[in-house]
Design a protein around this motif. Structure first.
Motif, mmCIF file in Angstrom:
data_model
loop_
_atom_site.group_PDB
_atom_site.id
_atom_site.type_symbol
_atom_site.label_atom_id
_atom_site.label_comp_id
_atom_site.label_asym_id
_atom_site.label_seq_id
_atom_site.Cartn_x
_atom_site.Cartn_y
_atom_site.Cartn_z
ATOM 1 N N MET A 1 0.739 -1.162 -0.134
ATOM 2 C CA MET A 1 0.152 -0.437 0.036
ATOM 3 C C MET A 1 1.375 1.548 -0.042
ATOM 4 O O MET A 1 1.458 1.166 0.826
ATOM 5 C CB MET A 1 -1.061 -0.371 1.380
ATOM 6 N N ALA A 2 1.173 2.325 -1.396
ATOM 7 C CA ALA A 2 1.455 3.436 -0.818
ATOM 8 C C ALA A 2 1.035 4.704 0.190
ATOM 9 O O ALA A 2 -0.255 4.207 -0.621
ATOM 10 C CB ALA A 2 1.242 4.037 -2.526
ATOM 11 N N ARG A 3 1.431 5.379 0.261
ATOM 12 C CA ARG A 3 0.977 6.211 1.453
ATOM 13 C C ARG A 3 1.855 7.343 0.667
ATOM 14 O O ARG A 3 2.831 7.417 0.524
ATOM 15 C CB ARG A 3 1.855 6.130 3.429
ATOM 16 N N SER A 4 0.977 8.674 1.363
ATOM 17 C CA SER A 4 1.489 9.928 0.651
ATOM 18 C C SER A 4 2.446 9.872 1.844
ATOM 19 O O SER A 4 2.320 9.614 2.802
ATOM 20 C CB SER A 4 -0.106 10.505 1.164
ATOM 21 N N ALA A 5 2.996 11.270 1.425
ATOM 22 C CA ALA A 5 4.215 11.819 2.240
ATOM 23 C C ALA A 5 3.430 11.853 4.181
ATOM 24 O O ALA A 5 3.780 12.737 4.735
ATOM 25 C CB ALA A 5 4.403 13.211 2.122
ATOM 26 N N LEU A 6 2.563 12.722 3.421
ATOM 27 C CA LEU A 6 1.498 13.275 5.291
ATOM 28 C C LEU A 6 1.191 12.118 5.849
ATOM 29 O O LEU A 6 1.443 11.649 7.589
ATOM 30 C CB LEU A 6 0.267 14.485 4.710
ATOM 31 N N MET A 7 0.804 11.114 4.902
ATOM 32 C CA MET A 7 0.493 9.715 5.421
ATOM 33 C C MET A 7 1.654 8.739 6.412
ATOM 34 O O MET A 7 1.951 8.545 7.857
ATOM 35 C CB MET A 7 -0.536 8.356 4.652
ATOM 36 N N ASN A 8 2.906 9.504 5.504
ATOM 37 C CA ASN A 8 3.729 8.979 6.361
ATOM 38 C C ASN A 8 4.494 9.239 7.541
ATOM 39 O O ASN A 8 4.870 9.091 8.581
ATOM 40 C CB ASN A 8 4.886 9.014 5.636
ATOM 41 N N ILE A 9 4.085 10.906 7.781
ATOM 42 C CA ILE A 9 4.971 12.083 8.656
ATOM 43 C C ILE A 9 3.736 11.461 10.037
ATOM 44 O O ILE A 9 4.228 11.465 11.116
ATOM 45 C CB ILE A 9 4.358 13.284 8.593
ATOM 46 N N MET A 10 2.263 10.609 9.599
ATOM 47 C CA MET A 10 1.717 10.574 11.357
ATOM 48 C C MET A 10 1.763 9.298 11.443
ATOM 49 O O MET A 10 1.641 9.714 12.540
ATOM 50 C CB MET A 10 -0.139 10.121 10.205
ATOM 51 N N VAL A 11 1.942 7.742 11.042
ATOM 52 C CA VAL A 11 2.127 7.183 10.959
ATOM 53 C C VAL A 11 3.985 6.561 11.299
ATOM 54 O O VAL A 11 4.109 6.416 12.918
ATOM 55 C CB VAL A 11 2.813 6.200 9.265
ATOM 56 N N ASN A 12 4.625 7.229 11.059
ATOM 57 C CA ASN A 12 5.960 7.670 11.818
ATOM 58 C C ASN A 12 5.524 8.290 13.409
ATOM 59 O O ASN A 12 6.300 7.799 13.955
ATOM 60 C CB ASN A 12 6.996 8.908 11.374
ATOM 61 N N ALA A 13 4.693 9.751 13.653
ATOM 62 C CA ALA A 13 4.885 9.623 15.025
ATOM 63 C C ALA A 13 4.223 9.074 15.567
ATOM 64 O O ALA A 13 4.496 8.782 16.751
ATOM 65 C CB ALA A 13 4.325 10.660 14.905
ATOM 66 N N ALA A 14 2.884 8.355 15.436
ATOM 67 C CA ALA A 14 2.091 7.427 16.154
ATOM 68 C C ALA A 14 3.169 5.671 16.417
ATOM 69 O O ALA A 14 2.946 5.763 17.684
ATOM 70 C CB ALA A 14 0.901 6.760 15.379
ATOM 71 N N MET A 15 3.900 4.908 15.948
ATOM 72 C CA MET A 15 4.579 4.607 16.134
ATOM 73 C C MET A 15 5.999 4.637 16.936
ATOM 74 O O MET A 15 6.075 3.802 17.491
ATOM 75 C CB MET A 15 4.841 3.874 14.884
ATOM 76 N N LYS A 16 6.409 6.131 16.709
ATOM 77 C CA LYS A 16 7.104 6.114 17.402
ATOM 78 C C LYS A 16 7.009 6.567 18.858
ATOM 79 O O LYS A 16 7.203 6.142 20.082
ATOM 80 C CB LYS A 16 8.202 7.656 17.599
ATOM 81 N N ALA A 17 5.691 7.501 18.845
ATOM 82 C CA ALA A 17 4.967 7.331 20.933
ATOM 83 C C ALA A 17 4.604 6.577 21.238
ATOM 84 O O ALA A 17 4.869 5.804 22.274
ATOM 85 C CB ALA A 17 3.953 8.404 20.127
ATOM 86 N N GLY A 18 4.473 5.279 20.362
ATOM 87 C CA GLY A 18 3.336 3.491 20.277
ATOM 88 C C GLY A 18 5.307 2.690 21.497
ATOM 89 O O GLY A 18 4.356 2.486 22.244
ATOM 90 N N LYS A 19 6.286 3.130 20.348
ATOM 91 C CA LYS A 19 6.919 2.609 21.048
ATOM 92 C C LYS A 19 7.650 3.076 22.299
ATOM 93 O O LYS A 19 7.807 1.809 23.145
ATOM 94 C CB LYS A 19 8.465 2.764 20.325
ATOM 95 N N GLY A 20 7.218 3.882 23.426
ATOM 96 C CA GLY A 20 7.354 4.406 24.271
ATOM 97 C C GLY A 20 6.026 4.163 25.746
ATOM 98 O O GLY A 20 6.388 3.948 26.273
ATOM 99 N N LEU A 21 4.429 3.998 24.586
ATOM 100 C CA LEU A 21 3.776 3.175 25.047
ATOM 101 C C LEU A 21 3.904 2.355 25.374
ATOM 102 O O LEU A 21 3.616 1.649 26.725
ATOM 103 C CB LEU A 21 3.132 3.597 25.096
ATOM 104 N N ILE A 22 4.826 1.188 25.133
ATOM 105 C CA ILE A 22 4.502 -0.428 24.931
ATOM 106 C C ILE A 22 5.250 -0.153 26.650
ATOM 107 O O ILE A 22 5.401 -1.168 27.213
ATOM 108 C CB ILE A 22 5.363 -1.099 24.227
ATOM 109 N N ARG A 23 6.350 0.168 26.375
ATOM 110 C CA ARG A 23 7.180 -0.009 27.903
ATOM 111 C C ARG A 23 7.011 0.725 28.939
ATOM 112 O O ARG A 23 6.415 0.359 29.668
ATOM 113 C CB ARG A 23 8.699 1.182 27.561
ATOM 114 N N ASP A 24 6.198 2.157 29.275
ATOM 115 C CA ASP A 24 5.067 2.358 29.727
ATOM 116 C C ASP A 24 4.139 1.519 30.286
ATOM 117 O O ASP A 24 3.891 1.510 31.546
ATOM 118 C CB ASP A 24 4.482 3.681 29.886
#
Length: 263
Positions: A1-24
C-alpha cells in the motif's frame, strides 16, 4: 500500500509514541499491585506520548495548528490545517493494564478530516485512512461488515454511569437497544471502537459526551471503509457535538432510529 508523504509523517509519529507506550504499559502492569497505584505514572506517560507526536508533526509541518487532549490548542500560521491528537485513547484501560488503547491522530484541512491514524502498539495494529484512498489495517483494505438486520448486529457503546444526565440517557438507550441486537460491547476506547467497526468487528457504534480528538480519527476510517457516521440528529456535526452513530448504511439508519426514539 502506497502512502502519501503526510500519511508517512503521521504513521511515524504514532509509531514512535507507541514504542514508548509499550514500555510504559509494562510498568503500569507492575504498578497495579503497588499501594500507590499507576494514576500518576499514566499522566506522565500521556503527556510524554503527546509531546513525541507533537514534536514529530511540528518538525515536518511547522505551520499547522494543533488541538490536543493534554496540550490544548496551538494556532498555526497556514490557516488551513489542524492536527487533532489523543496520545492515549483508552487511558482507563491503560491505567488498569488492559491492552485496548491507541495513539489517535487526525488531520483536518479546511474543517474536513482528510487523514487519520489509529495505532494500538500492544496489538501492533495500525489503522490508516486518507480521503479517497480507503481505510487500511496494516496492509489490508478494510470494509465495514455487511449485516443487514439489527438482530444479527454486534454493537458497541461507551457509558460512564456516574449519575450525570447524559449517562442516564445512555442507559435508557442501552435498555432500548439491547433486546433488538445480538450483543453489546464496551471497550473503553472510542477510537478503537470506530477502527474495529471499519474492520467489520463491530456492526454499530454509538456514544455521546465525546471530544473532537475522540471522534475525528475514527470518523474518516469508518467512511473510507464504506460506513456511515452521523451525530444523534443524523447530521454531519459529530466532531463538534461529540456524538457518534455509526455502521453500514442499513445498520446505521436503524441504530439512529432506535437512539432517536429514546428521550
Amino acid at each position: 500500500m502506497a502512502r502519501s508523504a503526510l500519511m508517512n509523517i503521521m504513521v511515524n509519529a504514532a509509531m514512535k509514541a507507541g514504542k514508548g507506550l509499550i514500555r510504559d504499559f509494562g510498568e503500569v502492569e507492575n504498578l497495579q499491585v503497588s499501594r500507590k497505584g499507576p494514576a500518576d505514572f499514566v499522566s506522565v506517560a500521556d503527556k510524554r506520548a503527546e509531546k513525541i507526536v507533537m514534536d514529530e508533526l511540528m518538525k515536518a509541518r511547522p505551520t499547522y495548528s494543533f488541538l490536543m487532549e493534554e496540550g490544548g490548542a496551538i494556532k498555526g500560521t497556514d490557516g488551513m490545517h489542524r492536527w487533532i491528537i489523543d496520545p492515549i485513547d483508552g487511558t482507563t484501560n491503560f491505567l488498569h493494564g488492559i491492552p485496548i488503547f491507541a495513539v489517535a491522530i487526525a488531520l483536518e484541512r479546511n474543517d474536513e478530516i482528510v487523514s487519520s491514524v489509529i495505532y494500538n502498539p500492544v496489538m501492533d495494529e495500525l489503522f490508516t485512512a486518507e480521503k479517497g484512498n480507503g481505510a487500511w489495517l496494516n496492509n489490508r483494505r478494510l470494509r465495514v461488515a455487511g449485516r443487514k438486520h439489527m438482530s444479527e448486529a454486534l454493537m458497541c457503546t461507551g457509558i460512564n454511569s456516574q449519575g450525570r444526565a447524559l449517562d442516564a440517557l445512555q442507559l435508557r438507550q442501552l435498555a432500548h437497544i439491547t433486546p433488538a441486537v445480538s450483543g453489546i460491547r464496551r471497550s473503553g476506547s472510542i477510537s478503537m471502537d470506530l477502527a474495529w467497526l471499519a474492520a467489520g468487528r463491530f456492526d454499530g457504534v454509538w456514544e455521546a459526551g465525546l471530544k473532537p480528538w475522540d471522534v475525528a480519527p475514527g470518523l474518516l476510517l469508518v467512511k473510507e471503509a464504506g460506513g456511515f457516521l452521523t451525530d444523534f440528529a443524523g447530521g454531519n456535526d459529530a466532531v463538534a457535538k461529540g456524538e457518534v452513530v455509526a455502521g453500514n448504511e442499513i445498520i446505521q439508519r436503524e441504530l439512529l432510529k432506535a437512539i432517536q426514539a429514546v428521550k
